[in-house]
Scaffold this motif. Structure first.
Motif, PDB file in Angstrom:
ATOM      1  N   LEU A 164       0.835  -1.197   0.000  1.00 26.21           N
ATOM      2  CA  LEU A 164       0.000   0.000   0.000  1.00 26.21           C
ATOM      3  C   LEU A 164       0.875   1.254   0.000  1.00 26.21           C
ATOM      4  O   LEU A 164       1.037   1.918   1.030  1.00 26.21           O
ATOM      5  CB  LEU A 164      -0.914   0.019   1.235  1.00 26.21           C
ATOM      6  CG  LEU A 164      -1.814  -1.199   1.465  1.00 26.21           C
ATOM      7  CD1 LEU A 164      -2.548  -1.071   2.793  1.00 26.21           C
ATOM      8  CD2 LEU A 164      -2.806  -1.347   0.330  1.00 26.21           C
ATOM      9  N   PRO A 165       1.444   1.602  -1.142  1.00 26.30           N
ATOM     10  CA  PRO A 165       2.261   2.825  -1.174  1.00 26.30           C
ATOM     11  C   PRO A 165       1.402   4.070  -1.056  1.00 26.30           C
ATOM     12  O   PRO A 165       0.259   4.097  -1.514  1.00 26.30           O
ATOM     13  CB  PRO A 165       2.938   2.751  -2.549  1.00 26.30           C
ATOM     14  CG  PRO A 165       2.010   1.935  -3.374  1.00 26.30           C
ATOM     15  CD  PRO A 165       1.397   0.936  -2.439  1.00 26.30           C
ATOM     16  N   PHE A 166       1.962   5.085  -0.431  1.00 25.15           N
ATOM     17  CA  PHE A 166       1.330   6.406  -0.340  1.00 25.15           C
ATOM     18  C   PHE A 166       0.025   6.412   0.440  1.00 25.15           C
ATOM     19  O   PHE A 166      -0.840   7.259   0.210  1.00 25.15           O
ATOM     20  CB  PHE A 166       1.088   7.006  -1.737  1.00 25.15           C
ATOM     21  CG  PHE A 166       2.234   6.865  -2.689  1.00 25.15           C
ATOM     22  CD1 PHE A 166       3.510   7.251  -2.314  1.00 25.15           C
ATOM     23  CD2 PHE A 166       2.042   6.343  -3.961  1.00 25.15           C
ATOM     24  CE1 PHE A 166       4.576   7.112  -3.189  1.00 25.15           C
ATOM     25  CE2 PHE A 166       3.105   6.212  -4.845  1.00 25.15           C
ATOM     26  CZ  PHE A 166       4.370   6.597  -4.452  1.00 25.15           C
ATOM     27  N   VAL A 167      -0.198   5.467   1.337  1.00 24.40           N
ATOM     28  CA  VAL A 167      -1.404   5.525   2.166  1.00 24.40           C
ATOM     29  C   VAL A 167      -1.038   6.043   3.545  1.00 24.40           C
ATOM     30  O   VAL A 167       0.071   5.848   4.026  1.00 24.40           O
ATOM     31  CB  VAL A 167      -2.104   4.151   2.290  1.00 24.40           C
ATOM     32  CG1 VAL A 167      -2.551   3.651   0.939  1.00 24.40           C
ATOM     33  CG2 VAL A 167      -1.222   3.136   2.987  1.00 24.40           C
ATOM     34  N   ASN A 168      -2.008   6.703   4.186  1.00 22.19           N
ATOM     35  CA  ASN A 168      -1.758   7.301   5.490  1.00 22.19           C
ATOM     36  C   ASN A 168      -2.990   7.168   6.373  1.00 22.19           C
ATOM     37  O   ASN A 168      -4.108   6.927   5.879  1.00 22.19           O
ATOM     38  CB  ASN A 168      -1.415   8.799   5.336  1.00 22.19           C
ATOM     39  CG  ASN A 168      -0.139   9.017   4.559  1.00 22.19           C
ATOM     40  OD1 ASN A 168       0.948   8.954   5.104  1.00 22.19           O
ATOM     41  ND2 ASN A 168      -0.286   9.269   3.261  1.00 22.19           N
ATOM     42  N   VAL A 169      -2.777   7.312   7.661  1.00 22.25           N
ATOM     43  CA  VAL A 169      -3.876   7.282   8.619  1.00 22.25           C
ATOM     44  C   VAL A 169      -4.896   8.353   8.257  1.00 22.25           C
ATOM     45  O   VAL A 169      -4.544   9.484   7.902  1.00 22.25           O
ATOM     46  CB  VAL A 169      -3.344   7.531  10.047  1.00 22.25           C
ATOM     47  CG1 VAL A 169      -4.496   7.710  11.024  1.00 22.25           C
ATOM     48  CG2 VAL A 169      -2.445   6.367  10.497  1.00 22.25           C
ATOM     49  N   GLY A 170      -6.189   7.991   8.307  1.00 19.70           N
ATOM     50  CA  GLY A 170      -7.255   8.928   8.005  1.00 19.70           C
ATOM     51  C   GLY A 170      -7.776   8.820   6.592  1.00 19.70           C
ATOM     52  O   GLY A 170      -8.840   9.352   6.275  1.00 19.70           O
ATOM     53  N   GLU A 171      -7.037   8.124   5.718  1.00 17.59           N
ATOM     54  CA  GLU A 171      -7.495   7.979   4.340  1.00 17.59           C
ATOM     55  C   GLU A 171      -8.515   6.848   4.227  1.00 17.59           C
ATOM     56  O   GLU A 171      -8.507   5.894   5.004  1.00 17.59           O
ATOM     57  CB  GLU A 171      -6.316   7.702   3.407  1.00 17.59           C
ATOM     58  CG  GLU A 171      -5.395   8.895   3.263  1.00 17.59           C
ATOM     59  CD  GLU A 171      -4.265   8.643   2.286  1.00 17.59           C
ATOM     60  OE1 GLU A 171      -3.991   9.541   1.483  1.00 17.59           O
ATOM     61  OE2 GLU A 171      -3.668   7.555   2.333  1.00 17.59           O
ATOM     62  N   THR A 172      -9.382   6.976   3.235  1.00 17.33           N
ATOM     63  CA  THR A 172     -10.390   5.954   2.967  1.00 17.33           C
ATOM     64  C   THR A 172      -9.961   5.166   1.737  1.00 17.33           C
ATOM     65  O   THR A 172      -9.596   5.762   0.714  1.00 17.33           O
ATOM     66  CB  THR A 172     -11.767   6.589   2.728  1.00 17.33           C
ATOM     67  OG1 THR A 172     -12.148   7.326   3.892  1.00 17.33           O
ATOM     68  CG2 THR A 172     -12.812   5.521   2.436  1.00 17.33           C
ATOM     69  N   ILE A 173      -9.987   3.840   1.858  1.00 15.13           N
ATOM     70  CA  ILE A 173      -9.626   3.017   0.708  1.00 15.13           C
ATOM     71  C   ILE A 173     -10.710   1.976   0.438  1.00 15.13           C
ATOM     72  O   ILE A 173     -11.458   1.584   1.339  1.00 15.13           O
ATOM     73  CB  ILE A 173      -8.266   2.312   0.892  1.00 15.13           C
ATOM     74  CG1 ILE A 173      -8.329   1.259   2.012  1.00 15.13           C
ATOM     75  CG2 ILE A 173      -7.163   3.303   1.145  1.00 15.13           C
ATOM     76  CD1 ILE A 173      -7.100   0.365   2.063  1.00 15.13           C
ATOM     77  N   LYS A 174     -10.771   1.545  -0.822  1.00 15.24           N
ATOM     78  CA  LYS A 174     -11.627   0.427  -1.211  1.00 15.24           C
ATOM     79  C   LYS A 174     -10.690  -0.657  -1.701  1.00 15.24           C
ATOM     80  O   LYS A 174      -9.912  -0.431  -2.636  1.00 15.24           O
ATOM     81  CB  LYS A 174     -12.603   0.857  -2.309  1.00 15.24           C
ATOM     82  CG  LYS A 174     -13.584  -0.226  -2.718  1.00 15.24           C
ATOM     83  CD  LYS A 174     -14.740   0.357  -3.539  1.00 15.24           C
ATOM     84  CE  LYS A 174     -14.272   0.935  -4.841  1.00 15.24           C
ATOM     85  NZ  LYS A 174     -15.379   1.441  -5.685  1.00 15.24           N
ATOM     86  N   ALA A 175     -10.719  -1.812  -1.045  1.00 14.51           N
ATOM     87  CA  ALA A 175      -9.738  -2.856  -1.333  1.00 14.51           C
ATOM     88  C   ALA A 175     -10.410  -4.167  -1.691  1.00 14.51           C
ATOM     89  O   ALA A 175     -11.463  -4.513  -1.149  1.00 14.51           O
ATOM     90  CB  ALA A 175      -8.826  -3.049  -0.127  1.00 14.51           C
ATOM     91  N   THR A 176      -9.792  -4.898  -2.626  1.00 19.58           N
ATOM     92  CA  THR A 176     -10.251  -6.248  -2.946  1.00 19.58           C
ATOM     93  C   THR A 176      -9.197  -7.232  -2.457  1.00 19.58           C
ATOM     94  O   THR A 176      -8.003  -6.930  -2.453  1.00 19.58           O
ATOM     95  CB  THR A 176     -10.451  -6.429  -4.462  1.00 19.58           C
ATOM     96  OG1 THR A 176      -9.209  -6.189  -5.128  1.00 19.58           O
ATOM     97  CG2 THR A 176     -11.498  -5.484  -4.983  1.00 19.58           C
ATOM     98  N   GLY A 177      -9.639  -8.402  -2.051  1.00 19.62           N
ATOM     99  CA  GLY A 177      -8.714  -9.405  -1.536  1.00 19.62           C
ATOM    100  C   GLY A 177      -9.482 -10.533  -0.879  1.00 19.62           C
ATOM    101  O   GLY A 177     -10.618 -10.833  -1.236  1.00 19.62           O
ATOM    102  N   LYS A 178      -8.866 -11.146   0.133  1.00 15.99           N
ATOM    103  CA  LYS A 178      -9.533 -12.250   0.832  1.00 15.99           C
ATOM    104  C   LYS A 178      -9.037 -12.317   2.273  1.00 15.99           C
ATOM    105  O   LYS A 178      -7.944 -11.877   2.593  1.00 15.99           O
ATOM    106  CB  LYS A 178      -9.253 -13.576   0.119  1.00 15.99           C
ATOM    107  CG  LYS A 178      -7.778 -13.933   0.036  1.00 15.99           C
ATOM    108  CD  LYS A 178      -7.573 -15.215  -0.764  1.00 15.99           C
ATOM    109  CE  LYS A 178      -6.072 -15.537  -0.892  1.00 15.99           C
ATOM    110  NZ  LYS A 178      -5.829 -16.760  -1.688  1.00 15.99           N
ATOM    111  N   PHE A 179      -9.874 -12.872   3.125  1.00 19.17           N
ATOM    112  CA  PHE A 179      -9.493 -13.070   4.516  1.00 19.17           C
ATOM    113  C   PHE A 179      -8.655 -14.341   4.624  1.00 19.17           C
ATOM    114  O   PHE A 179      -8.975 -15.373   4.025  1.00 19.17           O
ATOM    115  CB  PHE A 179     -10.731 -13.178   5.411  1.00 19.17           C
ATOM    116  CG  PHE A 179     -11.339 -11.845   5.752  1.00 19.17           C
ATOM    117  CD1 PHE A 179     -10.787 -11.055   6.749  1.00 19.17           C
ATOM    118  CD2 PHE A 179     -12.458 -11.376   5.061  1.00 19.17           C
ATOM    119  CE1 PHE A 179     -11.346  -9.818   7.058  1.00 19.17           C
ATOM    120  CE2 PHE A 179     -13.019 -10.147   5.365  1.00 19.17           C
ATOM    121  CZ  PHE A 179     -12.459  -9.364   6.364  1.00 19.17           C
TER     122      PHE A 179
END
Length: 600
Positions: free
Chosen positions: A37-52
């Motif tokens: 996750l480059p360039f991400v910071n606390v407080g930002e909102t993201i939409k992510a795809t993946g799996k548990f």
């Protein structure tokens, strides 16, 4: 599966590749997520795809495969984002003032009208400009990540692209998608080419052809070569790009003008490969012809004093070292190379001279240490270039290296040294220093391009001693005897006798071979076995063999601890091998209190 939420906390982030462990607030859930996750910071909102996934030690985690960064959707999340320190000069207090002043208009002001930030108490016009530029630069970096997904370029490469191309990266890539081949590691040329043609790039576009030429030259380096015959290269590129030969010739001329390729006689090189080879040749000439810093007089006196019985070849080697600044000692296993090194070290020690011992790998350096009793380092550690990433080392032809402060430098296992590492090594050698290159051209070749040791020997310009006699003690080892037989094209031998160190069983049935390997591994007659296999796949590949052997020799038990990593089970009692260098790992000497860094 898709999740959406605000980054609450960043637990860990690798500065080099941006691998991140964070917590994401998604609705009423607080999810632990992992991924690049480059360039991400606390407080930002993201939409992510993946799996548990379930980690044995850390429990349930969401493994992110792709993600999209969203604009902060609430004033609270925007304030949290600004308070995290992501924008230089804005802390929690200033973030609160900005949000209180502009409320729902805050995001618009930051992006499009940031001069208004000077209306906030404590923010000057200059600082308002800096905050606005910094905020927009961060968002621009993120857009690059999103844009690069179209080219199947992972987020791990996004920072590299941004650092190379700057804030106008997207515009530059749209104008010339092939620029990605130069600035991002591991980019698939055919994928970039397909997208570029889809964007309307013409089939005979100069940038396309030049990129195809460089791609072809980089392909040959994977097989250890440093250059190609020009006609062969032109034919390959012609078939790759489906263009005319005249267009390729014109692009080669353009690349020569740009100093990106070089032609010497009928050989064509990528510039860094040519420069490395040229540097090696020129520096080797300087070292050979320079005046000795230290000359060994009356060498026979020292040879007579040694307790070791030396052969005529070994005595000749020691004399050649005494007479020359640069010397190559080569020969197969058991021919006495180590004995020569130990004798030369003793002579230099007696004369109170500084000695540096080194090798290209940690294992080779450790073996050198054990056999000579002297400290030996890896070449990367000695030159202090451990921080240069492998994919960048060939681009850093002229990087600074630490000069080696020694009267004698001995480099072992030189067959494993490629042209780039040798280029850096020779830069660090002071003229007049004695340099001894030790190795066997029939041993492991370098992973990188070039065949330095073999080429130096064949050049017939460096004094070389070739040892071919197997000493009596070494001749008792069937491993050593068979190694020489293989080189001579003779039939090898081996048996299952207890005293034998080499076992040869001829069988073409994989299941039979597996059965025999397990039977021998379980036998009490044979200890410290090392099993080598040339492949990773299949029942005789490393992955399956390890499972079979672990099951037989170290089976699952309630008394043994285990750790699952991916599809591999590591169990207490397993033998493991360190396969990657970590030059910053802290280690502690058992029974002592000293902590220090070393490469492994």
């Amino acid at each position: 599966m898709e999740i959406k939420g605000e980054i609450e906390d960043i637990i860990y982030q690798n500065e080099i590749n941006s691998y991140t462990v964070c917590t994401i607030a998604s609705g009423d859930d607080l999810i632990t997520a992992v991924g690049y996750l480059p360039f991400v910071n606390v407080g930002e909102t993201i939409k992510a795809t993946g799996k548990f996934i379930t980690h044995q030690e850390y429990g349930e985690q969401f493994k992110i495969e792709t993600f999209e960064k969203m604009m902060p959707e609430t004033i609270a999340s925007l304030e949290k984002y600004l308070s995290s320190g992501v924008v230089k000069g804005v802390g929690p207090a200033t973030a609160r003032k900005i949000v209180d002043k502009f409320k729902d208009e805050t995001l618009h002001v930051l992006k499009f009208d940031y001069q208004k930030l000077s209306y906030v108490t404590g923010i000057s016009e200059t600082k308002a400009l800096e905050i606005g530029q910094e905020f927009n630069e961060k968002w621009e970096m993120w857009h690059i990540v999103e844009f690069l997904e179209r080219f199947s370029i992972a987020p791990t490469n996004a920072k590299r692209v941004y650092d190379a191309l700057g804030k106008d990266a997207i515009v530059k890539i749209e104008e010339n998608p092939y620029i990605l081949i130069d600035v991002a590691h591991g980019v698939n040329f055919k994928e970039v080419d397909k997208i570029a043609l889809g964007l309307g790039i013409e089939i005979n576009n100069d940038a396309r052809i030049e990129s195809g030429i460089k791609y072809a030259l980089s392909l040959i380096s994977v097989n250890g070569h440093t250059c190609a015959i020009k006609e062969n290269l032109v034919e390959f590129v012609k078939n790759l790009l489906l263009i005319e030969e005249a267009d390729i010739e014109n692009s080669i001329i353009n690349l020569i003008v740009k100093k990106q390729v070089i032609i010497e006689e009928n050989w064509i090189y990528l510039y860094p490969f040519y420069k490395a080879e040229k540097n090696i040749a020129e520096k080797m000439k300087v070292l050979i012809e320079s005046k000795n810093i230290f000359k060994i007089n009356n060498i026979e006196k020292y040879i007579k004093k040694t307790d070791i019985e030396l052969s005529e070849k070994q005595i000749e080697a020691i004399k050649r070292v005494a007479e020359n600044n640069v010397c190559i000692i080569t020969g197969g296993p058991g021919t006495g190379k180590t004995t020569i090194i130990k004798t030369i070290i003793d002579i230099f020690r007696e004369n109170k001279k500084k000695i540096a011992l080194c090798a290209p790998t940690g294992r080779a350096a450790k073996r050198m240490n054990d056999t000579t009793g002297e400290e030996a380092k890896t070449l990367h550690r000695l030159l202090e270039i451990a921080k240069i990433e492998e994919q960048d080392i060939f681009k850093n032809i002229d990087c600074e290296v630490t000069q080696i402060n020694a009267d004698l430098i001995v480099i072992d296992e030189v067959s494993m040294v490629d042209i780039f590492l040798m280029n850096h090594t020779l830069k660090a050698v002071r003229p007049g220093t004695k340099l001894i290159l030790v190795g066997d051209t029939d041993q492991l070749a370098s992973v990188g391009p070039g065949s330095v040791l073999k080429d130096l020997i064949m050049s017939d310009t460096v004094p070389t001693i070739t040892l071919d006699k197997i000493f009596r003690q070494a001749a008792m080892s069937q491993i050593i005897v068979n190694a020489h037989k293989v080189n001579k094209g003779e039939t090898i031998f081996g048996d299952l006798k207890k005293e034998s160190d080499f076992i040869f069983i001829e069988d073409r049935n994989q299941l039979n071979i597996l059965s025999q390997i397990i039977r021998i591994s379980e036998s009490t007659e044979f200890k410290d076995l090392q099993i080598l296999t040339p492949t990773k796949k299949g029942i005789l590949g490393t992955k399956e063999l390890n499972k079979f052997i672990q099951k037989e020799l170290n089976p699952e038990s309630p008394d043994k601890q285990e750790k699952v990593y991916g599809q591999v089970v590591f169990r207490e009692g397993d033998k493991v091998m360190q396969i990657r260098n970590n030059y910053d790992m802290m280690w502690e000497k058992l029974g002592g209190t000293e902590n220090r860094y070393r490469g492994i």
